[in-house]
Design an enzyme around this catalytic site. Structure first.
Site, PDB file in Angstrom:
ATOM      1  N   GLY A  10       0.844  -1.199   0.000  1.00 12.19           N
ATOM      2  CA  GLY A  10       0.000   0.000   0.000  1.00 12.19           C
ATOM      3  C   GLY A  10       0.875   1.243   0.000  1.00 12.19           C
ATOM      4  N   GLY A  13      -0.432   4.892  -1.071  1.00  9.75           N
ATOM      5  CA  GLY A  13      -1.504   5.542  -0.330  1.00  9.75           C
ATOM      6  C   GLY A  13      -1.027   6.762   0.429  1.00  9.75           C
ATOM      7  N   ARG A  38      -1.923  -0.122  -7.408  1.00  3.95           N
ATOM      8  CA  ARG A  38      -1.957   1.028  -8.312  1.00  3.95           C
ATOM      9  C   ARG A  38      -0.620   1.211  -9.027  1.00  3.95           C
ATOM     10  NH1 ARG A  38      -4.297   5.183  -3.864  1.00  3.95           N
ATOM     11  NH2 ARG A  38      -3.333   3.684  -2.445  1.00  3.95           N
ATOM     12  N   ASP A  54      -0.951  -7.603  -5.387  1.00  4.49           N
ATOM     13  CA  ASP A  54      -2.274  -7.723  -4.775  1.00  4.49           C
ATOM     14  C   ASP A  54      -2.104  -8.503  -3.478  1.00  4.49           C
ATOM     15  OD1 ASP A  54      -4.852  -8.133  -4.000  1.00  4.49           O
ATOM     16  OD2 ASP A  54      -5.503  -9.153  -5.831  1.00  4.49           O
ATOM     17  N   TYR A 144     -15.282  -0.122   8.911  1.00  3.27           N
ATOM     18  CA  TYR A 144     -13.849   0.164   9.036  1.00  3.27           C
ATOM     19  C   TYR A 144     -13.409  -0.024  10.488  1.00  3.27           C
ATOM     20  CZ  TYR A 144      -9.475   2.855   8.780  1.00  3.27           C
ATOM     21  OH  TYR A 144      -8.161   3.267   8.849  1.00  3.27           O
TER      22      TYR A 144
END
Length: 319
Positions: A10, A13, A38, A54, A144
């Site tokens: 990640g 981010g 991404r 992933d 979340y």
């Protein structure tokens, strides 16, 4: 001596970009592997290895850990609060399974350290609103928050059951000029600076007196690294440490901006995110983080506002 090799999952981010750059400065560019689903973030290009990954594909992740001789993993991939409410089952699946994949590989490969961020979203409407303590009623009402609370329990379980050195912080809302926010309830505190400079006004999705705990990104990055660099014996909390920087309302951040841009105006149109914010604390007691590993924030609202506006002006070419 074994050299640390770090994998940041990640990395593109809001936290990932700046954390990756800070870790590369400390450990050397080639010893920090950045990964994300991404495309590589512009700020990361040319600074070190980048892998398209992933995290939900456990086999692929396992191969990557072995191939790069990874010793530490920072797992930052997640679906955040506001985005999560639009697709709760997907948010639960991604937030939980990604953590379990990493913890399981850490157990199988004997990795040195794991970092996984929690959030103030674990607290709910029945938690004390002011100076929310480390140990208190935790009844989150967003998917979340529920996934973060469950994740804290898994981290603690893997530490106690298998001896995995996993560490975590309950981040407040994070504010940065380098990378965009990712669909959280506190995103207004980033957007407001951009709009102030570009439009001279901002329409806020929270009411003017909604107090939330916030933190400037340099403090958040420093806290993360200080936690991870601390001696293992000092880490007494194996779920997630409360972390605090400052607390303010949209009205107060607008007033701080007006000190630099007198013509700035703000209006309020609360949406579904208001309900999420209403269930969260207004301020956090992070005394244990200070006691155990010496945490202390550097930025308050005024100092952060000055720094944000100066850097954004440079970025946007505004005098």
């Amino acid at each position: 001596m074994k050299k640390d090799k770090i994998l940041v999952i990640g990395a593109c981010g809001q936290i990932g970009v700046e954390l990756t750059l800070a870790l590369r400065k400390m450990y050397g560019d080639n010893n920090v592997v950045a990964s994300d689903l991404r495309e590589e973030h512009d700020l990361l290009k040319g600074t070190g290895p980048y892998v398209s990954l992933d995290v939900m594909n456990k086999e692929m992740l396992h191969v990557l850990v072995i191939r790069h001789n990874i010793t530490q993993v920072y797992l930052l991939a997640a679906i955040l609060s506001a985005t999560g409410e639009k697709n709760p089952l997907l948010a639960w699946h991604i937030n939980m399974q990604s953590l379990l994949n990493v913890l399981d590989i850490a157990k199988e490969e004997g990795l040195d350290k794991i970092y996984w961020p929690s959030s103030i979203a674990v607290f709910g409407p029945n938690s004390p609103k002011e100076d929310t303590p480390q140990h208190t009623i935790i009844e989150p009402t967003t998917i979340y928050g529920i996934s973060k609370f469950a994740g804290e329990r898994w981290c603690e379980y893997y530490n106690h059951r298998y001896g995995i050195d996993v560490r975590s912080l309950r981040y407040p809302g994070l504010i940065s000029y380098k990378s965009a926010p990712g669909g959280g309830t506190t995103d207004y505190a980033v957007e407001i600076y951009h709009e102030a400079l570009e439009e001279g006004s901002y329409k806020c999705f929270l009411s003017e007196d909604t107090y939330l705990p916030m933190m400037y990104m340099p403090d958040a990055i420093r806290a993360t690294i200080e936690l991870m660099e601390a001696d293992s014996a000092k880490i007494k909390v194996r779920s997630a440490y409360n972390l605090s920087g400052m607390s303010f309302s949209p009205k107060e951040i607008a007033a701080a901006i007006k000190q630099h841009i007198p013509a700035f105006s703000i209006s309020y149109e609360p949406d579904y995110r208001q309900q999420i914010a209403n269930g969260w604390p207004q301020s956090i007691d992070d005394g244990l983080a200070g006691q155990d590993w010496g945490w202390k924030p550097e930025f308050n609202l005024e100092k952060m506002t000055e720094d944000m506006l100066r850097n954004l002006r440079q970025q946007k070419g505004i005098k």
